[in-house]
Structure formats: structure tokens, C-alpha cells
Design a protein around this motif. Sequence first.
Motif, short mmCIF file in Angstrom:
data_model
loop_
_atom_site.label_atom_id
_atom_site.label_comp_id
_atom_site.label_asym_id
_atom_site.label_seq_id
_atom_site.Cartn_x
_atom_site.Cartn_y
_atom_site.Cartn_z
N SER A 19 129.13 -44.39 32.78
CA SER A 19 128.95 -45.90 32.46
C SER A 19 128.50 -46.73 33.13
O SER A 19 127.08 -47.58 32.47
N SER A 22 124.85 -46.43 32.84
CA SER A 22 123.81 -46.30 31.40
C SER A 22 123.36 -47.43 31.01
O SER A 22 122.79 -47.86 30.36
N ALA A 23 124.50 -48.49 31.62
CA ALA A 23 124.66 -49.79 31.32
C ALA A 23 123.49 -50.48 32.02
O ALA A 23 122.80 -51.61 31.91
#
Length: 148
Positions: A19, A22-23
Amino acid sequence: MSSPAPPLLVPVLVAALVSVLSALAVLLTLWVISTFCCRRRAIQTPPPPVQVEHGPDSMLPVVGDEQPMRDPDSCRLPLDPAWELDRQRLKLGSSIGEGYYGRVLSANFSVPGGGSDPVAVKMLKNNFCKADLMDLVSEIEFMKQGLL
Ligand SMILES: Nc1ncnc2c1ncn2[C@@H]1O[C@H](COP(=O)(O)OP(=O)(O)OP(=O)(O)O)[C@@H](O)[C@H]1O
């Protein structure tokens, strides 16, 4: 000695890591896109006309920054009738030399009474920037003062 992580913690940590990565990827993409758009807008926006002013205590002109000048007509200098020659009377010849910001051509100046004088004509190179214009105007001003 550290005990091994519980079985459920590993997938959770991997998911959290994915996550975060991805951010970061999304943020990086947005930054690249915004930088590219800003550059394009800066290129499309024509530079403002150059203001050449003479300070009260200085003969040096006050002109702007080092952006390239894309429109030579936007930087026409104020006329100085005491020094201005009719450029229709100039017949430009071949190149004599080049300096840092200018190039010099041989030329012939048709004298109003008749005849002609050989002269050297200095001009800015293509893609000059405001700093180059400032240097040329400064040189002109020094010449007018008899300092060069
Ligand atoms: N009045 C002149 N008569 C004959 N040749 C000249 C004249 N002025 C310049 N030149 C020639 O043109 C060349 C370029 O001159 P220019 O004034 O552009 O640059 P510079 O003085 O050599 O260097 P800079 O750009 O760093 O001031 C000179 O080196 C010289 O050969």
C-alpha cells in the motif's frame, strides 16, 4: 533471541508495504505530470516585453532575467535620436567575429551627403536572453560615455 512473527502478521506487513509503495508511485506520477504541465505552460507563455529603464544615478539599464527572448520585437529599445543612425543606410557584409553574446559583421554606411564609410555592426546572437540584451545595452551606454 527474537521470536518469529505470528503467521498472520507477515501478510499484513506485506499488504501494508504494498500500500505504501503504491501510494508513493501515485504521488511520483502526479509530481511528474504536474512538472511536465508546468514546463509546457511556461514554454507556451510568451515572455513579457523587456523594460529598459535608466536608473536615476546609473547609466546602466535595468532589465530582467535570463529567460530566452523568443520575440525580438518585444524588446525594441527606446530611440536615442542623438546616437541613432538610419539603418536603411547600412549595407551588411560578412561576419568579422563573435564574442560571448554578440556577433560582429562588416558593413558599409551610406553617408547622407554621399559616399560611404566602412563600419562594424555588432548584434546579438540568435536565442539571446535578457541578460545578453543588458550586456549589449551596457556596452552601448559605456561607448556613449566614451568609456570604451
Ligand atoms: N569595431 C570593430 N572593428 C573590427 N572588428 C571588430 C570590431 N568589434 C569587434 N570586432 C571583432 O569581432 C569580434 C567579436 O567582438 P565582440 O565585441 O562581440 O566580442 P569580444 O569583445 O571579443 O568579447 P566579449 O563578447 O566577451 O565582449 C572581436 O574579437 C573582433 O575580432
